[in-house]
Design a protein around this motif. Structure first.
Motif, PDB file in Angstrom:
ATOM      1  N   GLY A  16      12.233   6.075  -5.803  1.00 51.67           N
ATOM      2  CA  GLY A  16      12.044   6.393  -7.216  1.00 51.67           C
ATOM      3  C   GLY A  16      10.605   6.367  -7.686  1.00 51.67           C
ATOM      4  N   HIS A  17       9.656   6.611  -6.767  1.00 52.44           N
ATOM      5  CA  HIS A  17       8.262   6.695  -7.211  1.00 52.44           C
ATOM      6  C   HIS A  17       8.153   7.790  -8.283  1.00 52.44           C
ATOM      7  N   SER A  18       7.315   7.583  -9.278  1.00 53.36           N
ATOM      8  CA  SER A  18       7.243   8.538 -10.404  1.00 53.36           C
ATOM      9  C   SER A  18       6.815   9.927  -9.940  1.00 53.36           C
TER      10      SER A  18
ATOM     11  N   TYR B 196       6.834  -2.118 -11.187  1.00 56.61           N
ATOM     12  CA  TYR B 196       6.611  -1.535 -12.518  1.00 56.61           C
ATOM     13  C   TYR B 196       5.305  -0.752 -12.462  1.00 56.61           C
ATOM     14  N   GLU B 197       5.418   0.569 -12.658  1.00 50.07           N
ATOM     15  CA  GLU B 197       4.244   1.427 -12.556  1.00 50.07           C
ATOM     16  C   GLU B 197       4.172   2.358 -13.767  1.00 50.07           C
ATOM     17  N   PRO B 198       3.422   1.966 -14.802  1.00 44.30           N
ATOM     18  CA  PRO B 198       3.288   2.878 -15.942  1.00 44.30           C
ATOM     19  C   PRO B 198       2.653   4.186 -15.473  1.00 44.30           C
TER      20      PRO B 198
ATOM     21  N   ALA C   9       0.858  -1.194   0.000  1.00 44.98           N
ATOM     22  CA  ALA C   9       0.000   0.000   0.000  1.00 44.98           C
ATOM     23  C   ALA C   9       0.888   1.237   0.000  1.00 44.98           C
ATOM     24  N   ASN C  10       0.506   2.229  -0.785  1.00 44.91           N
ATOM     25  CA  ASN C  10       1.208   3.514  -0.741  1.00 44.91           C
ATOM     26  C   ASN C  10       0.173   4.594  -0.413  1.00 44.91           C
ATOM     27  N   TRP C  11       0.189   5.015   0.848  1.00 45.88           N
ATOM     28  CA  TRP C  11      -0.815   6.012   1.277  1.00 45.88           C
ATOM     29  C   TRP C  11      -0.523   7.396   0.692  1.00 45.88           C
ATOM     30  N   LYS C  12       0.695   7.623   0.209  1.00 52.88           N
ATOM     31  CA  LYS C  12       1.109   8.956  -0.259  1.00 52.88           C
ATOM     32  C   LYS C  12       0.855   9.980   0.854  1.00 52.88           C
ATOM     33  N   MET C  13       0.416  11.193   0.491  1.00 56.23           N
ATOM     34  CA  MET C  13       0.218  12.219   1.532  1.00 56.23           C
ATOM     35  C   MET C  13      -1.282  12.306   1.875  1.00 56.23           C
TER      36      MET C  13
ATOM     37  N   GLY D 295       1.100  -6.288  -6.115  1.00 60.65           N
ATOM     38  CA  GLY D 295       0.867  -4.917  -6.554  1.00 60.65           C
ATOM     39  C   GLY D 295       1.352  -3.873  -5.577  1.00 60.65           C
ATOM     40  N   LEU D 296       1.666  -2.697  -6.132  1.00 64.96           N
ATOM     41  CA  LEU D 296       1.886  -1.492  -5.320  1.00 64.96           C
ATOM     42  C   LEU D 296       0.654  -0.630  -5.583  1.00 64.96           C
ATOM     43  N   VAL D 297      -0.068  -0.330  -4.512  1.00 63.64           N
ATOM     44  CA  VAL D 297      -1.426   0.192  -4.665  1.00 63.64           C
ATOM     45  C   VAL D 297      -1.563   1.534  -3.964  1.00 63.64           C
ATOM     46  N   GLY D 298      -1.986   2.550  -4.708  1.00 61.64           N
ATOM     47  CA  GLY D 298      -2.193   3.871  -4.126  1.00 61.64           C
ATOM     48  C   GLY D 298      -3.634   4.020  -3.660  1.00 61.64           C
ATOM     49  N   GLY D 299      -4.479   4.612  -4.529  1.00 56.53           N
ATOM     50  CA  GLY D 299      -5.851   4.964  -4.158  1.00 56.53           C
ATOM     51  C   GLY D 299      -6.621   3.862  -3.446  1.00 56.53           C
ATOM     52  N   ALA D 300      -6.582   2.660  -4.003  1.00 53.83           N
ATOM     53  CA  ALA D 300      -7.399   1.577  -3.436  1.00 53.83           C
ATOM     54  C   ALA D 300      -6.876   1.098  -2.083  1.00 53.83           C
TER      55      ALA D 300
ATOM     56  N   TRP E  46       1.093   6.537 -16.844  1.00 59.89           N
ATOM     57  CA  TRP E  46      -0.236   6.838 -17.365  1.00 59.89           C
ATOM     58  C   TRP E  46      -1.336   6.060 -16.642  1.00 59.89           C
ATOM     59  N   ALA E  47      -0.955   5.102 -15.833  1.00 62.75           N
ATOM     60  CA  ALA E  47      -1.968   4.302 -15.114  1.00 62.75           C
ATOM     61  C   ALA E  47      -2.049   4.668 -13.636  1.00 62.75           C
ATOM     62  N   ILE E  48      -1.158   5.566 -13.169  1.00 63.07           N
ATOM     63  CA  ILE E  48      -1.136   5.870 -11.734  1.00 63.07           C
ATOM     64  C   ILE E  48      -2.180   6.914 -11.404  1.00 63.07           C
ATOM     65  N   GLY E  49      -3.129   6.535 -10.570  1.00 59.60           N
ATOM     66  CA  GLY E  49      -4.150   7.461 -10.086  1.00 59.60           C
ATOM     67  C   GLY E  49      -5.093   7.934 -11.177  1.00 59.60           C
ATOM     68  N   THR E  50      -5.091   7.286 -12.343  1.00 62.95           N
ATOM     69  CA  THR E  50      -5.906   7.759 -13.466  1.00 62.95           C
ATOM     70  C   THR E  50      -7.146   6.901 -13.666  1.00 62.95           C
TER      71      THR E  50
ATOM     72  N   TYR F  40       3.173  -4.908  -9.789  1.00 57.28           N
ATOM     73  CA  TYR F  40       2.549  -3.993 -10.751  1.00 57.28           C
ATOM     74  C   TYR F  40       1.841  -2.880  -9.976  1.00 57.28           C
ATOM     75  N   GLY F  41       1.984  -1.644 -10.459  1.00 58.23           N
ATOM     76  CA  GLY F  41       1.255  -0.525  -9.846  1.00 58.23           C
ATOM     77  C   GLY F  41       0.608   0.325 -10.915  1.00 58.23           C
ATOM     78  N   GLY F  42      -0.597   0.771 -10.638  1.00 59.53           N
ATOM     79  CA  GLY F  42      -1.311   1.632 -11.581  1.00 59.53           C
ATOM     80  C   GLY F  42      -2.784   1.262 -11.579  1.00 59.53           C
ATOM     81  N   SER F  43      -3.535   1.945 -10.675  1.00 55.08           N
ATOM     82  CA  SER F  43      -4.984   1.756 -10.593  1.00 55.08           C
ATOM     83  C   SER F  43      -5.400   0.303 -10.339  1.00 55.08           C
ATOM     84  N   VAL F  44      -4.612  -0.399  -9.504  1.00 54.60           N
ATOM     85  CA  VAL F  44      -5.040  -1.735  -9.069  1.00 54.60           C
ATOM     86  C   VAL F  44      -6.216  -1.558  -8.112  1.00 54.60           C
TER      87      VAL F  44
HETATM   88  C1  PEP Z   1       1.054   4.404  -6.744  1.00 52.16           C
HETATM   89  O1  PEP Z   1       1.023   5.488  -6.235  1.00 52.16           O
HETATM   90  O2  PEP Z   1       2.092   3.764  -6.657  1.00 52.16           O
HETATM   91  C2  PEP Z   1      -0.130   3.910  -7.463  1.00 52.16           C
HETATM   92  C3  PEP Z   1       0.004   2.829  -8.187  1.00 52.16           C
HETATM   93  O3  PEP Z   1      -1.285   4.634  -7.331  1.00 52.16           O
HETATM   94  P1  PEP Z   1      -2.742   4.173  -7.823  1.00 52.16           P
HETATM   95  O4  PEP Z   1      -2.960   2.763  -7.335  1.00 52.16           O
HETATM   96  O5  PEP Z   1      -3.681   5.144  -7.184  1.00 52.16           O
HETATM   97  O6  PEP Z   1      -2.763   4.247  -9.309  1.00 52.16           O
END
Ligand code: PEP
Length: 254
Positions: free
Chosen positions: A96-98, A168-170, A8-12, A233-238, A172-176, A212-216
């Motif tokens: 190295g998060h994008s 691996y986090e494309p 999980a990546n809670w970010k800020m 997965g590396l997961v932000g929003g969810a 264009w798929a992060i938080g979109t 894999y990361g990107g809107s999982v």
């Molecule tokens: C992330 O921040 O690493 C990420 C993958 O975010 P999200 O799941 O929201 O796309």
């Protein structure tokens, strides 16, 4: 056999009260983590120790930092060193998060220094790579990601590489809300693993978890994780919703 990981990546996001409730709900929903799995929660710096205390009695749960500084110590106001993370018992750190590459202009050299510092302090880095939309549409995504790996990993010894987690986090798929298709994701993960095999040999390459990361989300995790080179997965929003993230944990292959 490499570990399958839900990170999980809670970010800020979240107050500590909200974060504490989220972790408690998660533990209630997913109390038993199989030994082949790991749940890693990357929280903001001020919550690291508190979060670590909350999961201390939960086998399979770990707390990660979201970043560390690329210098060992000194007059760098507001920064946090890898040695400081280690001194409060933290064993994982995203590098190295994008979002940091973009907003903080982090360079490959700085990322290489962060990786070295993490290893010096027995912290496992979760090294992020991934291409922007322009490269996905008009370029060569595997070449782009290969260069990111070459630029930041080349300074590491094979024994260090063997300890890495790669995400691996494309971009264009992060938080979109757009997710790479399971086929696109598997293709990139295989390209990363092939690079690792060529550079470090099959035994090391086969042991490195590639997330894999990107809107999982709960609804797409099973299809993504079913691929042979995708180890979770590396997961932000969810990850900010206990039910969603518990579903993602439950989707890790057995
Ligand atoms: C992330 O921040 O690493 C990420 C993958 O975010 P999200 O799941 O929201 O796309």
């Amino acid at each position: 056999m490499r570990k399958k990981i839900a990170a999980a990546n809670w970010k800020m996001n979240l107050s500590w009260k909200e974060g504490k409730e989220l972790i408690s709900q998660l533990i209630e929903l997913s109390p038993t983590i199989p030994t082949a799995h790991q749940v890693i929660i990357a929280v903001p710096f001020p919550y690291l120790e508190l979060a670590a205390q909350l999961v201390a009695a939960q086998p399979g749960y770990f707390i990660s930092a979201q970043n560390c500084y690329h210098k060992a110590a000194g007059a760098y106001t507001g920064e946090v060193a890898a040695s400081m993370l280690a001194s409060v018992g933290i064993k994982y750190c995203i590098v190295g998060h994008s979002e940091r590459r973009e907003y903080q202009q982090e360079t490959p050299e700085q990322l290489a220094a962060k990786l070295q510092l993490c290893f010096t302090h027995a912290i496992t880095p979760i090294f992020c790579c991934g291409e922007p939309l322009s490269v996905r549409e008009g370029g060569n995504p595997s070449e782009y990601v290969r260069s990111q790996l070459v630029d930041s990993l080349s300074c590491l010894a094979s024994e260090q590489i063997a300890q890495l987690i790669i995400a691996y986090e494309p971009i264009w798929a992060i938080g979109t809300g757009k997710t790479a298709s399971p086929e696109q994701a598997q293709e990139m993960h295989l390209a990363i693993r092939n690079y690792l095999t060529e550079s470090y040999g099959s035994a090391i390459a086969q042991g490195i978890p590639i997330l894999y990361g990107g809107s999982v989300k709960g609804s797409n995790a099973t299809a993504i994780f079913a691929n042979p080179d995708i180890d979770g997965g590396l997961v932000g929003g969810a990850s900010l919703n206990a039910v969603e993230f518990a579903t993602i944990i439950g989707a890790l292959p057995q």
